[in-house]
Design an enzyme around this catalytic site. Structure first.
Site, PDB file in Angstrom:
ATOM      1  CG  ASP A  62      -5.034   5.277  -1.016  1.00 47.05           C
ATOM      2  OD1 ASP A  62      -5.768   5.684  -1.935  1.00 47.05           O
ATOM      3  OD2 ASP A  62      -5.430   4.491  -0.124  1.00 47.05           O
TER       4      ASP A  62
ATOM      5  NE  ARG B  34     -10.535   2.614   5.217  1.00 51.01           N
ATOM      6  CZ  ARG B  34     -11.063   3.495   4.400  1.00 51.01           C
ATOM      7  NH1 ARG B  34     -11.796   3.111   3.393  1.00 51.01           N
ATOM      8  NH2 ARG B  34     -10.847   4.776   4.565  1.00 51.01           N
TER       9      ARG B  34
ATOM     10  CB  CYS C  69     -10.149   2.891  -6.249  1.00 53.33           C
ATOM     11  SG  CYS C  69      -9.260   3.456  -4.782  1.00 53.33           S
TER      12      CYS C  69
ATOM     13  CG  ASN D 259     -10.721   0.803   0.618  1.00 53.93           C
ATOM     14  OD1 ASN D 259      -9.668   1.054   0.051  1.00 53.93           O
ATOM     15  ND2 ASN D 259     -11.770   1.601   0.555  1.00 53.93           N
TER      16      ASN D 259
ATOM     17  CG  ASP E 259     -11.931   2.362  -2.708  1.00 50.35           C
ATOM     18  OD1 ASP E 259     -11.020   1.525  -2.913  1.00 50.35           O
ATOM     19  OD2 ASP E 259     -11.765   3.414  -2.069  1.00 50.35           O
TER      20      ASP E 259
ATOM     21  CG  ASP F 235     -13.415   9.343  -2.100  1.00 51.23           C
ATOM     22  OD1 ASP F 235     -13.327   8.477  -1.207  1.00 51.23           O
ATOM     23  OD2 ASP F 235     -12.791   9.249  -3.180  1.00 51.23           O
TER      24      ASP F 235
ATOM     25  CD1 TRP G 186      -2.800   1.604   0.648  1.00 51.54           C
ATOM     26  CD2 TRP G 186      -1.384   2.370   2.214  1.00 51.54           C
ATOM     27  NE1 TRP G 186      -3.203   2.866   1.001  1.00 51.54           N
ATOM     28  CE2 TRP G 186      -2.358   3.365   1.969  1.00 51.54           C
ATOM     29  CE3 TRP G 186      -0.386   2.623   3.154  1.00 51.54           C
ATOM     30  CZ2 TRP G 186      -2.359   4.589   2.629  1.00 51.54           C
ATOM     31  CZ3 TRP G 186      -0.395   3.841   3.820  1.00 51.54           C
ATOM     32  CH2 TRP G 186      -1.380   4.808   3.558  1.00 51.54           C
TER      33      TRP G 186
HETATM   34  C1  GLA Z   1      -9.414   4.218  -0.207  1.00 55.62           C
HETATM   35  C2  GLA Z   1      -9.143   4.931  -1.514  1.00 55.62           C
HETATM   36  C3  GLA Z   1      -9.096   6.424  -1.283  1.00 55.62           C
HETATM   37  C4  GLA Z   1     -10.396   6.886  -0.649  1.00 55.62           C
HETATM   38  C5  GLA Z   1     -10.674   6.101   0.616  1.00 55.62           C
HETATM   39  C6  GLA Z   1     -12.042   6.418   1.173  1.00 55.62           C
HETATM   40  O1  GLA Z   1      -8.344   4.323   0.660  1.00 55.62           O
HETATM   41  O2  GLA Z   1      -7.964   4.476  -2.079  1.00 55.62           O
HETATM   42  O3  GLA Z   1      -8.881   7.101  -2.500  1.00 55.62           O
HETATM   43  O4  GLA Z   1     -11.444   6.705  -1.569  1.00 55.62           O
HETATM   44  O5  GLA Z   1     -10.594   4.707   0.398  1.00 55.62           O
HETATM   45  O6  GLA Z   1     -12.324   5.692   2.305  1.00 55.62           O
END
Ligand code: GLA
EC number: 3.2.1.22
Length: 741
Positions: free
Chosen positions: A549, A444, A527, A481, A479, A367, A200
């Site tokens: 990021d 997360r 993403c 995550n 996204d 976002d 990351w």
């Molecule tokens: C991830 C994405 C970021 C943003 C956050 C929001 O980390 O890579 O660009 O969108 O989530 O929680």
């Protein structure tokens, strides 16, 4: 004709503009690989390439087969357990438990074009593009297994796409324990393996190692292509450079667990295998069922890495990325994430949007944090309806206001996820992926929905479709995550549990396809905590991806440089963010941040309302400059000039050139300043040798060959008479070569 077949000798010769790929049917009916590399003439047979003297102490098939010794051979798609002791391309388990199979040639056919796969992202062609697809059918009469090897030849782009379809023609079930997309056996091992590793915030850093005997590999068992390793690898001769020498590229059109394995055996033969990682995979084929592997992309260049990357970029634009967007200029966006995080209301967002419109920015992206009750990352994933506390007038109201400013409007989703603190979880506590009776592990603070289940994908689709429709979204940031743990499919029987990881990714693709079918004009950006799913599977649906990021300009030079080997600039979301940078604390000039982000899809990710007048004016200029040269930055021919991974790692440079070579923009980045430095020259690439150019509007003109071979003197900016008042570290300079009319 890109495919030549000698029906008698059963030799298949695939030709692209600059490469040849040759194989034949061997004495035992198996396919023997003969050659892949620089283009050579078509001949009736290549017996000399197939020649193998008998070696002692080797398993041999006996006199009928000319003492056939599989361990000495180069093959196309190796079986397990019949004398080739390298890792195989596939392996089955028959109903009686036997893992032995043997596929023999059963026929071939050639089709014009390349059809899309139905459930997987894939290469495709339009009619009359001269693409041809060869399918070789192989069969094992004893088990009833059939395998069809597909080879699509993209002549113009110098790319061959391979995949395999397995079918069960028996009355019993057959389990596929391994089903790689492609195998390539090369005749020696004098190669560097180049891969792109990271984590990351520091994705795709170049890693280069000479091949050694035995196995070397990259892969992922995270149910994502991952930040850590990327499916794109190269094998290059040690002397290969950016503009000379032989290099092979391998990539996979897939986003899940993968394995790229290179094995050097005792005869110095090199075997490349690429496909779904066999570790977390098996697939049961009931009678008459088939299994389609993802597609592998193979490409060869004799003119070094830049040529290879350019071939791939052309291939993606013509045959992989959604044609609706593949060659469309991508909007300059502002994203509120690093400006507000979860703390916003309509006024705050509209202030940013208004400022964005003033500065010439084209797309406003809202976002994370607009839905459920999401004030931090512990809650609400899965509740894709607006948080009325933050946006009391609703999303369509905000969307209208943004559209009213003349901006496009985009929204963030994380469709595959669920928070325990959510309405969705209250209603469906059994929808997340968890191993029976175990406490699920959070990543997360969130969990993963079981996307193998149609009703779950459908529910998420309905919610997203409503949001897209009611707010007339122009763009979606999708996204993802966290990586998947506790893999278990509550709806799958015990003997199909190893299908789960692949079925999960099929569910992701299914949702993407449904959304694209319904909303063909919505631009998707993928993403995964930055660049955790930067792969060709995603690019098929989402033409661009959030590269990392980490938006620190210096880190970004390395990340974008590494990424550029296997992916196109238009695929890389590249934003200017605030300083000190959130990930590194580094303070770099706004000009440098802009000059790095230009070489991708430019965006801004900071509170532009808080900038000084001077900074705002600078951004306005950046936006105008980028718009003027957008076509060049996003779709020009990209050249790496000087690597931040080589030498003293203190300098990097790259360049984009337009199609008729009348305009080029090169950038040179200096990490740390050097007092009293050596005299430097910048060597351009890709110009017209006989044309004259001006650099940054200079009086003096320069021939293209002069700029390429003699170089252009780079000013070292230091004015001896001026005391240094600010740091000259982290500097970035652009050199615009404009052809003289
Ligand atoms: C991830 C994405 C970021 C943003 C956050 C929001 O980390 O890579 O660009 O969108 O989530 O929680």
């Amino acid at each position: 004709m890109s495919i030549s077949v000698n029906q008698q000798a059963k030799v298949f010769h695939l030709q692209t503009a600059h490469s040849s790929y040759i194989f034949h049917v061997m004495a035992n009916g198996d396919l023997g690989q003969l050659y892949f590399g620089r283009k050579i003439h078509v001949k009736d047979h290549y017996d000399n390439l197939a020649k193998r003297e008998r070696r002692e102490a080797m398993v041999a098939w006996g006199k009928d087969f000319d003492d056939f010794q599989p361990d000495n051979l180069k093959t196309e798609y190796a079986a397990f357990g019949r004398g080739d002791f390298r890792d195989p391309a596939y392996q089955i388990a028959a109903e009686n438990g036997s893992r032995i199979s043997e596929l023999a040639y059963a026929g071939y056919h050639i089709e014009d074009g390349k059809a899309r796969l139905s459930e997987l992202p894939s290469a495709f062609s339009q009619p009359s593009e001269g693409v041809q697809t060869l399918t070789i059918d192989l069969a094992d009469p004893l088990t009833g297994l059939q395998a069809s090897l597909h080879y699509s030849v993209f002549e113009q782009e110098d790319v061959i796409v391979r995949s395999t379809t397995f079918s069960n023609l028996s009355d019993n079930k057959i389990i596929l324990r391994r089903a790689m997309s492609a195998q390539l056996d090369l005749p020696d091992s004098r190669f560097q393996m180049i891969s792109f590793a990271g984590s990351w915030a520091r994705e795709r850093q170049e890693v280069k190692n000479a091949l050694k005997p035995g196995i070397q590999s990259v892969g992922s068992l995270r149910t994502a292509s991952s930040h850590q390793e990327n499916p794109f690898i190269m094998l290059a001769r040690p002397e290969t450079s950016e503009d000379t020498g032989d290099v092979f590229a391998f990539n996979l059109i897939y986003s899940g667990n993968f394995l790229d394995q290179v094995e050097v055996n005792h005869y110095d033969l090199t075997r490349v295998l690429i496909g779904i990682h066999p570790e977390e995979f098996a697939w049961t084929l009931d009678p008459n069922e088939s299994f389609q592997t993802p597609e592998a992309v193979l490409s060869f260049s004799k003119q070094g890495f830049n040529q290879l990357s350019q071939q791939l970029t052309n291939f993606y634009a013509n045959h992989l990325v959604n044609p609706r967007f593949a060659k469309q200029p991508r909007p300059i966006l502002v994203n509120n994430w690093e400006a507000t995080y979860f703390d916003f209301n309509e006024d705050k967002l509209l202030a940013i949007a208004k400022k964005a419109a003033e500065l010439g920015i084209e797309l406003f992206v809202l976002d994370d944090g607009w839905f459920g009750h999401r004030d931090d990352d512990h809650t609400s994933l899965g509740d894709w309806f607006v948080d009325k506390k933050k946006l009391p007038q609703g999303l369509p109201h905000l969307a209208d206001a943004v559209h009213g400013l003349g901006l496009k409007f985009g929204l963030w989703f994380e469709p595959e996820m669920i928070s325990m603190a959510s309405e969705l979880y209250k209603k469906h506590p059994d929808w997340l992926i968890v191993s029976p009776k175990r406490q699920p592990i959070a990543g997360r603070n969130q969990y993963v929905l079981d996307f193998t289940r149609n009703e779950i994908v459908d529910t998420v689709f309905q919610m997203m479709a409503q949001r897209i429709e009611e707010s007339h979204l122009d763009y979606v940031k999708w996204d993802m995550n966290r990586y998947i743990t506790d893999m278990f499919g509550s709806q799958l029987p015990a003997d199909r549990q190893l299908e789960m990881a692949h079925r999960y990714i099929l569910g992701v693709y299914h949702l993407y396809q449904r959304l694209i079918d319904r909303f063909p004009d919505v631009l998707f950006e993928s993403c995964a905590s930055g660049g955790g799913r930067f792969d060709l599977g995603m690019m098929y649906y989402a033409p661009q991806a959030w590269t990392s990021d980490n938006t620190d300009a210096l880190s970004r030079i390395q990340i974008q440089y590494g990424t550029s080997y296997g992916y196109a600039p238009s695929m890389m979301g590249a934003h200017v963010s605030d300083v000190p940078n959130y990930q590194t604390g580094r303070i770099t000039p706004l000009s440098t941040r802009g000059r790095v982000a230009y070489f991708g899809d430019l965006g801004y990710e900071l509170d532009i309302t808080k900038l000084s007048e001077k900074e705002q004016q600078e951004i306005k200029k950046q936006v105008a400059f980028y718009k003027r040269h957008r076509q060049l930055f996003q779709f020009g021919t990209f050249y790496r000039l000087q690597s931040p991974f080589a030498g003293d790692k203190n300098v990097a440079s790259w360049e984009v050139v337009n199609a008729d070579r009348t305009l080029a923009i090169a950038a040179r980045y200096q990490f740390l300043n050097r007092p009293n430095p050596a005299y430097l020259r910048l060597y351009f690439m890709g110009l017209s040798p006989d044309r004259l150019y001006r650099i940054n509007g200079s009086e003096e003109t320069f021939f293209g060959d002069e700029l390429e071979d003699a170089g252009y003197a780079v000013d070292q900016i230091l004015d001896i008479n001026q005391p240094m008042t600010a740091s000259a570290d982290f500097s970035a300079h652009l050199f615009i070569a404009q052809a003289v009319e």
